[in-house]
Each structure stands twice: as structure tokens, then as C-alpha cells.
Design a protein around this motif. Structure first.
Motif, PDB file in Angstrom:
ATOM      1  N   LYS A   6       0.849  -1.192   0.000  1.00 47.43           N
ATOM      2  CA  LYS A   6       0.000   0.000   0.000  1.00 47.43           C
ATOM      3  C   LYS A   6       0.885   1.242   0.000  1.00 47.43           C
ATOM      4  CE  LYS A   6      -2.431   0.652   3.649  1.00 47.43           C
ATOM      5  NZ  LYS A   6      -3.388  -0.243   4.224  1.00 47.43           N
ATOM      6  N   PHE A   7       0.546   2.191  -0.857  1.00 50.72           N
ATOM      7  CA  PHE A   7       1.287   3.447  -0.978  1.00 50.72           C
ATOM      8  C   PHE A   7       0.341   4.599  -0.696  1.00 50.72           C
ATOM      9  CE2 PHE A   7       3.165   0.353  -3.845  1.00 50.72           C
ATOM     10  CZ  PHE A   7       4.520   0.487  -3.623  1.00 50.72           C
ATOM     11  N   ARG A   8       0.849   5.633  -0.025  1.00 48.10           N
ATOM     12  CA  ARG A   8       0.105   6.884   0.131  1.00 48.10           C
ATOM     13  C   ARG A   8       0.370   7.676  -1.148  1.00 48.10           C
ATOM     14  NH1 ARG A   8      -2.330   9.640   4.376  1.00 48.10           N
ATOM     15  NH2 ARG A   8      -1.639   8.130   5.918  1.00 48.10           N
ATOM     16  N   PHE A 124      -4.754   6.421  -1.505  1.00 45.85           N
ATOM     17  CA  PHE A 124      -3.870   5.280  -1.325  1.00 45.85           C
ATOM     18  C   PHE A 124      -3.963   4.387  -2.553  1.00 45.85           C
ATOM     19  CE2 PHE A 124      -5.111   6.684   2.831  1.00 45.85           C
ATOM     20  CZ  PHE A 124      -3.943   6.632   3.573  1.00 45.85           C
ATOM     21  N   ASP A 126      -3.209   0.356  -3.498  1.00 49.02           N
ATOM     22  CA  ASP A 126      -2.808  -1.008  -3.166  1.00 49.02           C
ATOM     23  C   ASP A 126      -2.437  -1.680  -4.483  1.00 49.02           C
ATOM     24  OD1 ASP A 126      -3.635  -0.516  -0.555  1.00 49.02           O
ATOM     25  OD2 ASP A 126      -5.563  -1.520  -0.813  1.00 49.02           O
ATOM     26  N   LYS A 153       9.730   5.093   0.341  1.00 49.38           N
ATOM     27  CA  LYS A 153       9.275   6.212   1.181  1.00 49.38           C
ATOM     28  C   LYS A 153       7.769   6.476   1.043  1.00 49.38           C
ATOM     29  CE  LYS A 153      10.209  10.088  -1.952  1.00 49.38           C
ATOM     30  NZ  LYS A 153       8.825  10.224  -2.346  1.00 49.38           N
ATOM     31  N   ASP A 154       7.170   5.975  -0.038  1.00 46.65           N
ATOM     32  CA  ASP A 154       5.734   6.156  -0.262  1.00 46.65           C
ATOM     33  C   ASP A 154       4.887   5.048   0.367  1.00 46.65           C
ATOM     34  OD1 ASP A 154       6.009   8.491  -2.031  1.00 46.65           O
ATOM     35  OD2 ASP A 154       6.896   7.063  -3.444  1.00 46.65           O
ATOM     36  N   GLU A 156       2.858   2.816   2.846  1.00 48.10           N
ATOM     37  CA  GLU A 156       2.091   3.002   4.079  1.00 48.10           C
ATOM     38  C   GLU A 156       1.878   1.607   4.663  1.00 48.10           C
ATOM     39  OE1 GLU A 156       0.905   3.750   7.176  1.00 48.10           O
ATOM     40  OE2 GLU A 156       0.835   5.687   6.158  1.00 48.10           O
ATOM     41  N   ARG A 158       0.761   0.715   7.608  1.00 49.78           N
ATOM     42  CA  ARG A 158      -0.367   0.553   8.532  1.00 49.78           C
ATOM     43  C   ARG A 158      -1.649   0.230   7.774  1.00 49.78           C
ATOM     44  NH1 ARG A 158       0.599   6.269  11.098  1.00 49.78           N
ATOM     45  NH2 ARG A 158       1.041   6.534   8.891  1.00 49.78           N
ATOM     46  N   TYR A 160      -5.776   0.451   7.200  1.00 46.76           N
ATOM     47  CA  TYR A 160      -6.691   1.591   7.263  1.00 46.76           C
ATOM     48  C   TYR A 160      -7.289   1.754   8.654  1.00 46.76           C
ATOM     49  CZ  TYR A 160      -6.440   1.788   2.170  1.00 46.76           C
ATOM     50  OH  TYR A 160      -6.007   1.890   0.885  1.00 46.76           O
ATOM     51  N   LEU A 163      -4.868   3.526  10.884  1.00 44.19           N
ATOM     52  CA  LEU A 163      -4.784   4.951  10.566  1.00 44.19           C
ATOM     53  C   LEU A 163      -5.995   5.700  11.133  1.00 44.19           C
ATOM     54  CD1 LEU A 163      -3.544   4.644   6.877  1.00 44.19           C
ATOM     55  CD2 LEU A 163      -2.223   5.464   8.838  1.00 44.19           C
TER      56      LEU A 163
END
Length: 170
Positions: A6-8, A124, A126, A153-154, A156, A158, A160, A163
Motif C-alpha cells: 500500500k502506498f500513500r 492510497f 494497493d 518512502k511512499d 504506508e 499501517r 486503514y 490509521l
């Protein structure tokens, strides 16, 4: 085995990049997920896909709790979202959080892209591959992530619900 990272992301920018790869648009879903409290790394969720009129009961077990990338998942379609939630309540499960999101789904070469606009949290992506070859699936995910301009670095790591709990101060 479901392998995903998963990426923000910026929702609109990454949408254009996914489309530029030639990924096929599968559809849009408006989802409401009710998560119930289970001991981590186990997850129990009832999902309603509002615009498709479908609901699912899902059990997930995270295989790598430090990264939340590998999941063993069991899922069954249920006929009634509200009744399923009520049955779980009466069995003693406690609701933890509700996650609402707009999801755009794309596919390309065995890869599923789930672009999520999560209420209260933002965008986000996925990137998911279903495979018994976990390491091969991770390589495939990272190859396409780099093509989208995404890096470590992107990521995520955690979930949902984590968060949302953090945002609510729990």
C-alpha cells in the motif's frame, strides 16, 4: 496468497499514471467496511459495496505483521450487510472501526491496482498480486511501483483501521 503493498498517493496523479501504463479499468466501488476487534494479526470485516449491491464477510490473517504485505484470506458473499454485522455483534464481537472509501480498480498483467480515496485519510494505492510465489509477487509489485514513480518512502505499512484509530486518538 494475497501479496500487496500500500502506498500513500495523490489520487488524481497516480490515476493518470496507472492509465498511462495501459492498465484496464475494471470498475468503481463505493465501499463501507466494518472491522471487528480480533487479536492482531487477525482481521474480521464485513464489507458493503454500495453501488454493486453486494456484501462480503472476510477473515484475513497477516503473515508478516511488521509490513502488512502478505495475507491469508477467506471471503464469502453474504446476502445482508446489516444482518451479518448484527450476528457478529450478538456473537460477542466488538466493532472496532468503519472505513468508507471510493475504490477504482485496474488490472494489468496479473497485477491489480486498487486506487482508494479513503474518507478522512486521503489517497492510497494497493498494488496486489495473488500468487504462491511470494517473493516473485513482491518483485512484480516493485517493478510496476517504480514505473509509477513510487518508492519505499511512499509505502504506508499501517492498515486503514490503524490509521483511523490514530486519527481518532485511540
Amino acid at each position: 496468497m494475497e501479496v500487496e503493498v500500500k502506498f500513500r498517493v495523490d489520487f488524481e496523479k497516480i490515476k493518470l499514471k496507472i492509465e498511462s501504463l495501459g492498465a484496464s479499468f475494471v470498475g468503481e466501488e463505493l465501499q463501507e467496511d466494518v472491522y471487528f476487534s480480533l487479536p492482531f494479526p487477525k482481521l474480521l470485516r464485513v464489507r458493503k459495496i454500495e453501488n454493486l449491491g453486494k456484501s462480503f464477510l472476510t477473515y484475513k490473517e497477516i503473515k508478516d505483521p511488521g509490513r502488512n504485505e502478505e495475507f491469508d484470506e477467506l471471503e464469502v458473499e453474504v446476502s445482508d450487510f446489516h444482518t451479518t454485522v448484527e450476528i457478529l455483534r450478538r456473537l460477542g464481537y466488538r466493532e472496532d472501526v468503519t472505513v468508507r472509501k471510493r475504490r477504482l480498480v485496474y488490472r494489468l498483467d496479473g497485477i491489480t491496482f486498487e486506487l482508494n480515496d479513503v474518507e478522512g485519510l486521503g489517497g492510497f494505492l494497493d498494488i496486489e498480486v495473488i500468487s504462491e510465489d511470494v517473493e516473485g509477487a513482491k518483485r512484480k509489485i516493485w517493478e510496476v511501483a517504480k514505473r509509477l514513480g513510487l518508492s519505499e518512502k511512499d509505502v504506508e505499512p499501517r492498515l486503514y483501521q490503524e490509521l483511523i484509530r490514530e486519527k481518532e486518538g485511540r
